[in-house]
Design an enzyme around this catalytic site. Structure first.
Site, short mmCIF file in Angstrom:
data_model
loop_
_atom_site.label_atom_id
_atom_site.label_comp_id
_atom_site.label_asym_id
_atom_site.label_seq_id
_atom_site.Cartn_x
_atom_site.Cartn_y
_atom_site.Cartn_z
CG ASP A 235 -5.32 3.43 4.68
OD1 ASP A 235 -5.46 2.79 5.09
OD2 ASP A 235 -4.46 4.13 4.14
CG HIS B 174 -2.29 1.09 1.20
ND1 HIS B 174 -2.34 1.66 0.21
CD2 HIS B 174 -2.19 2.30 2.17
CE1 HIS B 174 -3.68 2.43 0.58
NE2 HIS B 174 -2.76 3.18 1.61
CG ASP C 113 -0.62 6.13 2.81
OD1 ASP C 113 -1.86 6.21 2.56
OD2 ASP C 113 -0.11 5.44 3.34
#
Length: 605
Positions: free
Chosen positions: A230, A116, A118
């Site tokens: 998320d 993941h 961001d």
């Protein structure tokens, strides 16, 4: 029990008709009436019950719409939010299984490595890209190319597009080959993994369309599965938008732990999400909800994070990640310990699978900015391959091997994007007597005012003028292509013009202009004097071929909201939807958002 229309050999009709018996009954008249009514009810009990049941069903249907198994409101009304300590699974309970659940059909486990990334969090986008994301994408290409059994998924196009500009031709070719052979799947494919609580649907559509179109133009891949691990909370609007973009499935994670617990207890963590206003079942999309606290490895293999953390091999000594906080640490898998380790991992898989209804289990394997170098990736792939080889070699504990399909088919960043977001709004200046050039829209509708006041995007007006007003020079920076005003509850969400051929490997084919419309279905009646001389614009027809002035629409095609699909069934519509669009007719049901591809040319002077 069987029901009969006669009683004691006499039909019910003879029991309520006057008797031919000349002798008078000694029973009182009121008693005879009660007896007749009682006989009628008993002899027609089934028919009466059926009529009452049908009436009740129709009443419920009219009052509440199409019945569904679960509604969000009912769930939250039912949940007591007691915050009971569940033990190893703090927000749940002690999960067990009998052992014979997989006798008839083996357990299928899909372990999905992921990272993941961001686009901006504790660091800026540039800092994350330079320090981590570019190296993660390099690692994915290098390690997956070594073994065709290895799989990976990627979500954020903002980082992938940046990496694509820097990557060598050899790396690009390897990346495309990994996508084509099913080892690497792009999930979601938006520019970012967008927030769903505060984002306007205009921005959500735009950023997903931008990412999906870049991906299709550059790599030739269109995502069918959404991956949202998320966002803090999930919106039903997002499910609707994804379905209308042609997505088949979606995965979500951050919901309230009591909601997860309630759904898991009844094996409802996988479900079909349908819009509350959808009576025709065209918005259905399959949803997989992850059951535990987080998407990291300790909270994804099973209900006991202290055990699952032992199978995060990037936490072994020698790597930079923190050690498992439960005091039990991962160790290298060897021939000596593989049996013990494999059975411990399989126990977690089995416990997790009891929370779902099917024998297919999804197990994510990753965390924030993971797989940053080849050593880390090799540690995960090497150890898991040995564990799976052992499990699959034992017929009593056999896991079905991966069939190569992967996951189905095989926050704007802080730099200037190649798309400028504009809010396009309709306005009518024909009712204004003294026209004065101004950079602002004339007489914005209630819709324009409400939407524009909540968004910080530059406003470009869609202005419709009467012929006598055309001699006046339009206000600076205005765009006035409409021939007539739109119905007041029909909102132009976006009007996309052809973008520069920056990423395209070949010239595009077919209509390139994109028009996205939304029908709000407000009470749009307008009365000139009190409650007299009223009109209703909501039901006015709109035809794409006559919608613009000084522009000719030569082609019109219905398309998905990401402008990539033209098959109505892919978006959940019937074939009639596509046929109407070809004729130029805009037929939008209340609440719906629809997109059209147009071929526009200037009208000859």
């Amino acid at each position: 029990m069987p029901f009969s229309s006669s009683r004691r050999g006499t039909s019910w009709s003879s029991s309520i008709l006057p008797s031919s018996n000349p002798h008078k009954s000694k029973a009182p008249r009121k008693g005879r009436k009660r007896a007749l009514v009682k006989d009628f009810i008993f002899s027609n009990f089934f028919a009466i019950g059926l009529v009452l049941s049908l009436s009740l069903f129709l009443l419920i249907l009219l009052r509440f719409g199409v019945p569904v198994d679960v509604t969000t409101k009912a769930l939250y009304d039912k949940i007591e939010f007691l915050d009971v300590d569940g033990g190893a699974w703090k927000q749940g309970w002690s999960v067990t299984y009998r052992g014979n659940e997989w006798d008839s059909e083996k357990l299928k486990v899909f372990v999905v490595p992921h990272s993941h990334n961001d686009p901006g969090w504790k660091l800026t986008v540039d800092e994350y890209y330079d320090r981590q994301s570019r190296h993660i994408l390099d690692t994915i290409v290098q390690t997956l190319s070594k073994d065709s059994r290895r799989k990976f998924i990627w979500e954020e196009m903002s980082y992938l597009e940046r990496w694509w500009r820097d990557a060598s031709d050899e790396m690009k070719e390897s990346f495309i080959n990994l996508v084509k052979n099913g080892q690497l799947e792009i999930v979601g494919g938006g520019w970012v993994m967008n927030d769903e609580a505060n984002s306007h649907y205009f921005a959500i559509i735009e950023q997903i369309a931008e990412g999906n179109m870049w991906l299709n133009d550059t790599i030739g891949f269109v995502p069918k599965n959404s991956w949202a691990i998320d966002p803090f909370g999930y919106s039903s609007t997002m499910a609707y938008l994804l379905r209308r973009m042609g997505f088949d499935n979606m995965l979500i994670q951050r919901t309230h732990y009591e909601l997860k617990k309630e759904l898991a207890w009844h094996k409802n963590l996988e479900y079909i999400w349908r819009q509350s206003w959808d009576a025709e079942e065209t918005t259905d999309i399959f949803v997989h909800m992850m059951p535990f606290y987080s998407y990291d490895i300790p909270h994804t293999c099973g209900p006991e994070p202290a055990i699952c953390c032992q199978f995060d091999f990037a936490r072994m000594s020698g790597f930079a990640y923190e050690q498992c906080p439960w005091g039990q640490y991962p160790v290298e898998t060897t021939q000596e310990n593989v049996q013990e380790r494999a059975l411990k991992l399989l126990d977690q898989y089995k416990k997790k699978s009891t929370l779902y209804r099917t024998n297919t289990l999804l197990v994510p394997l990753g965390d924030d900015f993971r797989y940053i170098n080849v050593e880390e990736a090799e540690a995960q792939f090497r150890n898991y391959q040995m564990l799976f080889d052992y499990i699959n070699s034992n017929p009593n504990r056999r896991l079905v091997r991966d069939d190569g399909r992967g996951l189905g088919q095989g926050v704007m960043d802080n730099r200037v994007m190649n798309v400028v977001f504009h809010l396009t709004m309709e306005a009518n200046v024909s009712a204004t007597s003294n026209l004065v050039p101004t950079p602002f829209p004339y007489s914005p509708s209630l819709l324009s005012h409400r939407v524009g006041s909540h968004l910080n995007y530059p406003i470009h007006a869609f202005v419709s003028k009467k012929p006598q007003d055309m001699s006046m020079k339009p206000p600076p920076r205005s765009f006035s292509p409409l021939a007539t005003p739109l119905p007041c509850d029909l909102h132009i969400v976006n009007f996309k013009v052809p973008k520069p051929l920056k990423f395209l490997q070949q010239p595009p084919e077919g209509p390139r202009f994109g028009l996205i419309l939304h029908r709000r279905h407000w009470d749009s009646s307008y009365c000139r004097k009190g409650r007299s001389q009223c009109t209703n614009l909501a039901d006015n027809t709109v035809n794409l071929f006559s919608m613009f002035k000084e522009l000719t629409v030569s082609k019109a095609k219905a398309t998905s909201l990401n402008l990539l699909h033209e098959d109505p069934e892919v978006m959940g519509f019937s074939e009639q939807f596509g046929d109407l669009a070809k004729e130029g007719n805009v037929a939008i049901s209340p609440m719906e958002i629809q997109a059209y591809r147009l071929e526009l040319r200037p009208q000859p002077q």
